[in-house]
Design a protein around this motif. Structure first.
Motif, mmCIF file in Angstrom:
data_model
loop_
_atom_site.group_PDB
_atom_site.id
_atom_site.type_symbol
_atom_site.label_atom_id
_atom_site.label_comp_id
_atom_site.label_asym_id
_atom_site.label_seq_id
_atom_site.Cartn_x
_atom_site.Cartn_y
_atom_site.Cartn_z
ATOM 1 N N ALA A 101 9.138 5.091 5.027
ATOM 2 C CA ALA A 101 8.825 6.486 4.708
ATOM 3 C C ALA A 101 9.884 7.072 3.797
ATOM 4 O O ALA A 101 11.089 6.807 3.940
ATOM 5 C CB ALA A 101 8.725 7.300 5.996
ATOM 6 N N THR A 102 9.427 7.904 2.842
ATOM 7 C CA THR A 102 10.341 8.516 1.879
ATOM 8 C C THR A 102 9.760 9.842 1.413
ATOM 9 O O THR A 102 8.547 10.067 1.457
ATOM 10 C CB THR A 102 10.563 7.587 0.677
ATOM 11 N N SER A 103 10.641 10.723 0.954
ATOM 12 C CA SER A 103 10.188 12.019 0.435
ATOM 13 C C SER A 103 9.835 11.943 -1.036
ATOM 14 O O SER A 103 9.099 12.785 -1.546
ATOM 15 C CB SER A 103 11.273 13.079 0.652
ATOM 16 N N LYS A 104 10.345 10.954 -1.752
ATOM 17 C CA LYS A 104 10.071 10.810 -3.178
ATOM 18 C C LYS A 104 9.727 9.350 -3.470
ATOM 19 O O LYS A 104 10.384 8.443 -2.966
ATOM 20 C CB LYS A 104 11.280 11.224 -4.019
ATOM 21 N N LEU A 105 8.707 9.162 -4.304
ATOM 22 C CA LEU A 105 8.272 7.799 -4.609
ATOM 23 C C LEU A 105 7.665 7.780 -6.001
ATOM 24 O O LEU A 105 6.880 8.659 -6.359
ATOM 25 C CB LEU A 105 7.273 7.330 -3.559
ATOM 26 N N LYS A 106 8.030 6.780 -6.778
ATOM 27 C CA LYS A 106 7.524 6.648 -8.144
ATOM 28 C C LYS A 106 6.941 5.258 -8.329
ATOM 29 O O LYS A 106 7.574 4.257 -7.978
ATOM 30 C CB LYS A 106 8.653 6.883 -9.147
ATOM 31 N N VAL A 145 9.749 2.654 -7.021
ATOM 32 C CA VAL A 145 11.082 3.174 -6.730
ATOM 33 C C VAL A 145 10.946 4.305 -5.714
ATOM 34 O O VAL A 145 10.084 5.184 -5.855
ATOM 35 C CB VAL A 145 11.766 3.691 -8.007
ATOM 36 N N THR A 146 11.791 4.302 -4.694
ATOM 37 C CA THR A 146 11.765 5.349 -3.678
ATOM 38 C C THR A 146 13.140 6.001 -3.569
ATOM 39 O O THR A 146 14.160 5.425 -3.983
ATOM 40 C CB THR A 146 11.368 4.787 -2.305
ATOM 41 N N TYR A 196 4.795 7.001 1.902
ATOM 42 C CA TYR A 196 5.389 5.788 2.472
ATOM 43 C C TYR A 196 4.880 4.574 1.731
ATOM 44 O O TYR A 196 3.863 4.623 1.021
ATOM 45 C CB TYR A 196 5.120 5.678 3.973
ATOM 46 N N TYR A 197 5.606 3.444 1.931
ATOM 47 C CA TYR A 197 5.234 2.143 1.355
ATOM 48 C C TYR A 197 5.128 1.155 2.509
ATOM 49 O O TYR A 197 5.990 1.124 3.392
ATOM 50 C CB TYR A 197 6.272 1.674 0.342
ATOM 51 N N THR A 198 4.052 0.355 2.496
ATOM 52 C CA THR A 198 3.851 -0.636 3.549
ATOM 53 C C THR A 198 3.051 -1.803 2.994
ATOM 54 O O THR A 198 2.410 -1.681 1.946
ATOM 55 C CB THR A 198 3.126 -0.022 4.756
ATOM 56 N N THR A 199 3.108 -2.928 3.699
ATOM 57 C CA THR A 199 2.253 -4.069 3.350
ATOM 58 C C THR A 199 1.161 -4.262 4.387
ATOM 59 O O THR A 199 0.433 -5.246 4.345
ATOM 60 C CB THR A 199 3.087 -5.359 3.240
ATOM 61 N N CYS A 200 1.041 -3.324 5.330
ATOM 62 C CA CYS A 200 -0.016 -3.358 6.347
ATOM 63 C C CYS A 200 -1.241 -2.630 5.798
ATOM 64 O O CYS A 200 -1.129 -1.494 5.310
ATOM 65 C CB CYS A 200 0.467 -2.698 7.634
ATOM 66 N N TYR A 224 0.854 -1.178 0.000
ATOM 67 C CA TYR A 224 0.000 0.000 0.000
ATOM 68 C C TYR A 224 0.892 1.230 0.000
ATOM 69 O O TYR A 224 1.902 1.282 0.718
ATOM 70 C CB TYR A 224 -0.918 0.007 1.224
ATOM 71 N N VAL A 225 0.497 2.237 -0.797
ATOM 72 C CA VAL A 225 1.274 3.467 -0.930
ATOM 73 C C VAL A 225 0.398 4.639 -0.542
ATOM 74 O O VAL A 225 -0.779 4.721 -0.933
ATOM 75 C CB VAL A 225 1.783 3.639 -2.380
#
Length: 844
Positions: free
Chosen positions: A180-185, A193-194, A166-170, A146-147
């Motif tokens: 957690a990241t400031s940039k995500l594609k 890609v983060t 952020y990216y998670t599987t929850c 989940y994004v």
């Protein structure tokens, strides 16, 4: 006019815009409104449908449509739902937002779906023509993950650029963990890609992070690197385990290459593959090799062993080729593999016999014939003997009734049936130390045995005296051998004992050439069934039913002297042997046999009345199943003609207890000084009808709070569900609250004076402590050794999106433990913490 416009818009493939004079304050009712039906080059190309639950307002001047309350807009494969939606027809834009209820909780948030991908946001703007959009506070599911991001831009190619996310599987709104990241594609059906990533537990950042993140986003399998687990083994050194690479070849096959390396020199490698062609075949293959170095070369305690093991399982779908089938089940390798191999499973360690078979079978349509071609292998890790049989060829003819069409209904010949089986077998049995490629020619020449066996049984069945079934039969066997042996004592070797006497040696010579032998057996059986019923008018017990099946069978085999030879030993005694005794089918039965056997089978059950919601029902309850009594007489013996009487049976008490028992009673007495059976009945010797020589009784208790049922899920593929339901024992099943099983076996033996009693106790169980905790175990007690047998304890904790597992073997040579906490989702399978201590580190 607005209603007419809405209806027209829903029915037409394009929009027809109304051109009004905006300088007029109002429209004259007699004024004609001109409609421009020219199709603009910039017009949308697909039908657009929209609806709202509360209200709908159309602004003709600004060419906008306002939808309020459970609004929905559909354009091709694009669907947008929100509390409020504004459609800008002039600019091909759509704007959506949600609202907050009286408690301040957001409701009616925009949900945007396109080509199967779904996005949830606070606000969003989307252009139908360019397929670009901006989204604020988006949440979307990508594969197993989940994004979520504060601001998102969507391109025409459906690529998402996310800021501060952020990216998670929850799957919770407030996830247990996130990257957690400031940039995500997000590139659909490819990868995520983060930029620099920090692991958060809840809302708390941890010191753990990565300079970038790359997560697969393809549906189905995808190739990638397998990150090894690290640790320390006091005996073998620091290690990296289970690292390697995973290759996906689509939905039909995969390949996993993994290995382990230890700082003291040990290493191992594995190749594993699963393959599947739906409605045709499926299987898996694995090959492992280990070089285990224990200690240092400079010390005398140093040891080194090389182990390998092959596993191959292949099965064919019955519908693929109804008249032929190919299957394989292979387990082969070094005998010490499961005691030395670092990755040995406990069940394999406890086994000492492994077998393999590869079989091809063919049915010939519209005929009784079938063909089987195969190869077999077996090895015993204790005796170190390896047996290989290949090729084995079998030609079989199912039973046919050649006289059925020419016989009357009551004619005995009508039921005469004949069948045939022919088997060519080629096999060797050697010690594993002698099995090598360099000795292959010598093994084939001296160790290999081969031959052909033919069997033709002829039988029929008829009724005698209305209630008896008579079954006469004749069986013809013929054996073909391609080598035979001869034996004789040799005194010309020049060997002398300590007294100067010549030593005679027994020479066994092998002669190659075709030899054959045959025998025939006659048999007949007579059986019937006797029924007894005892009924009761009062009480819950309504009836007791007794079924007896007495059987008498007679068999006769004439003596066959073919292939029998003799030699004289050093004492002058003549020793008889068969020239075929080392053949692949063993020595043919050449002795005369003349036997009569008796067998009585009893089944006893009762009917109990039971009250239910629909009234009184009758339930059958078994008292004894197959309570049997058997014995026989051998007319060829000069003495001790009668066999011992064997009693066996089983019963089930309620749904939890099974009891099975058997015993042997010898009618003959024994010599008081030697303990040898003598030709004198036990009754005439001591007044007792028989001697109880051996017996056993087993109790099996099984308590459980539920049953394993076929599993269904919306989150698993058809192939995954099939594997789960075929291997339920490999998975943690929280639908069973508890189970406990105990088996207790007592064996008694007293062939003469000394009696022996052995007892074994085994127990196993599983317990769901809570909805998230589960424990299972198995153990036992050896009364001979006065010690606990193999014991294994497993504890599992469901942590929602994480899981914790603990495996403990507290006793024995494989004493070890391992603790693992990891993310459930396979996309983050390397996000785990592992602590392991092998039996190599815990044994003394």
């Amino acid at each position: 006019m607005s209603e007419a416009l809405v209806a027209k818009t829903n029915d037409a493939p394009i929009f027809h815009f109304l051109h009004l004079d905006t300088n007029q304050s109002k429209i004259d009712s007699n004024q004609v409104i001109k409609v421009d039906t020219t199709i603009s080059k910039d017009a949308v190309e697909q039908k657009t449908n929209y609806k709202a639950k509360d209200s709908m307002r159309i602004d003709l001047i600004s060419q906008k449509i306002y939808l309020f309350g459970s609004a929905e807009v559909t354009y091709g494969d694009i669907n947008l739902k929100a509390d409020t939606i504004i459609v800008d027809l002039h600019n091909d834009l759509v704007f959506a937002k949600g609202k907050t209820d009286s408690l301040g909780k957001p409701v009616g948030q925009p949900v945007f779906t396109e080509s199967g991908s779904s996005y949830t946001a606070n606000e969003m703007t989307y252009n139908f023509k360019t397929k670009k959009g901006t989204i604020s506070e988006v949440t979307t599911q990508e594969g197993e993950g989940y994004v979520k991001g504060e601001k998102v831009k969507k391109t025409a190619t459906d690529v998402l650029y996310i800021k501060d996310g952020y990216y998670t599987t929850c799957n919770l709104d407030e996830p247990h963990f996130s990257l957690a990241t400031s940039k995500l594609k997000i590139i659909p059906n490819d990868k995520i890609v983060t930029g620099p990533t920090v692991l958060k537990i809840g809302d708390v950042p941890t010191p753990l992070g990565l300079p970038f993140g790359l997560f697969p986003n393809k549906k189905g399998r995808s190739s990638g690197i397998l990150i090894p687990a690290y640790g320390d083994s006091p005996r073998l050194g620091f290690f990296l385990k289970d690292g390697g690479y995973y290759l996906s070849f689509g939905e039909k096959a995969d390949l996993k290459l993994t290995g382990d390396i230890y700082s003291k020199g040990s290493y191992s490698g594995r190749v594993e593959s699963n393959y599947r062609n739906r409605y045709k075949y499926n299987g898996n293959f694995s090959l492992s090799y280990s070089n285990i170095k224990d200690g240092y070369r400079e010390f005398p305690t140093y040891s080194e062993s090389r182990e390998f093991w092959v596993n191959w399982r292949h099965s064919q779908d019955p519908k693929a080729r109804p008249n032929s089938n190919f299957s394989a089940s292979v387990q082969a390798g070094t005998n010490s593999n499961f005691t030395n191999n670092l990755n040995s499973a406990p069940n394999n360690y406890l086994s000492n016999n492994f077998q393999s078979s590869i079989t091809y079978s063919k049915l010939f349509p519209n005929s009784p014939f079938s063909l089987n071609v195969g190869a077999n292998h077996s090895q015993n890790t204790q005796t170190k003997i390896v047996s290989i049989s290949a090729p084995n060829v079998g030609l079989n003819m199912s039973r046919i009734f050649p006289f059925k069409g020419n016989s009357t209904k009551n004619n005995l010949g009508r039921n005469i049936g004949v069948s045939y089986s022919g088997n060519f077998k080629n096999s060797i049995a050697v010690a594993d130390s002698n099995l090598s490629i360099n000795r292959l020619d010598d093994i084939i020449a001296n160790e290999m045995q081969n031959g052909v066996k033919h069997n033709i049984p002829l039988s029929t069945s008829t009724k005698v005296l209305k209630y008896f079934t008579f079954n006469p039969a004749i069986s013809y066997n013929e054996f073909w051998y391609f080598k035979s042996i001869s034996k004789e004592f040799n005194t010309s070797a020049g060997l002398i004992d300590t007294n100067g006497n010549p030593i005679q040696t027994l020479d066994v010579d092998t002669t190659f050439g075709f030899q054959s032998s045959r025998n025939v057996q006659f048999s007949a059986g007579l059986s019937t069934k006797l029924y007894g019923l005892l009924q009761f008018k009062k009480g819950k017990l309504k009836a007791i039913r007794h079924v007896m099946t007495p059987q008498i069978s007679y068999s006769f085999t004439p003596e066959v002297r073919d292939g029998l030879r003799s030699y004289t030993d050093t004492s002058g005694s003549e020793i008889e042997y068969s020239i075929y005794e080392s053949g692949v089918f063993g020595r043919p039965n050449t002795n005369r046999s003349n036997r009569l056997n008796f067998n009585l089978i009893n089944n006893l059950e009762m009917k109990l009345a039971k009250r239910s919601d629909t009234g009184m029902t009758v339930k059958k309850v078994s008292i004894f199943d197959n309570l049997g009594l058997s014995t026989g007489i051998d007319f060829e013996k000069d003495s001790l003609k009668w066999d011992a009487v064997r009693l066996s049976g089983r019963t089930r008490i309620s749904e939890i207890l099974n009891i099975a028992f058997s015993g042997t009673f010898d009618p003959y007495a024994i010599d008081d000084s030697t303990g040898v059976r003598i030709n004198k009945t036990n009754y005439s010797d001591n007044g007792k009808f028989s001697r109880f020589t051996n017996g056993n009784i087993s109790f099996q208790l099984q308590f459980k709070g539920g049953d394993k049922k076929k599993k269904t899920s919306d989150n698993a593929t058809e192939e995954e569900l099939e594997y789960i339901n075929n291997n339920l024992d490999q998975f943690i099943d929280f639908s069973i609250p508890w189970s406990f099983g105990v088996s207790y076996v007592i064996n008694y033996s007293k062939p003469a004076f000394d009696e022996t009693i052995t007892q074994t106790l085994n127990f196993n169980g599983e317990l769901k402590l809570t909805d998230k905790w589960k424990i299972d175990f198995n153990s036992g007690y050896d009364f001979e050794q006065k010690d606990v047998t193999y014991t294994n304890v497993n504890i599992y904790r469901d942590l929602h999106c994480w899981e914790l597992s603990f495996n403990w073997i507290p006793l024995g040579f494989q004493k070890s433990y391992s603790v693992t906490i990891n993310v459930k989702a396979s996309v983050l399978q390397d996000l785990k913490l592992n602590r392991r201590r092998n039996y190599y580190d815990l044994i003394n």
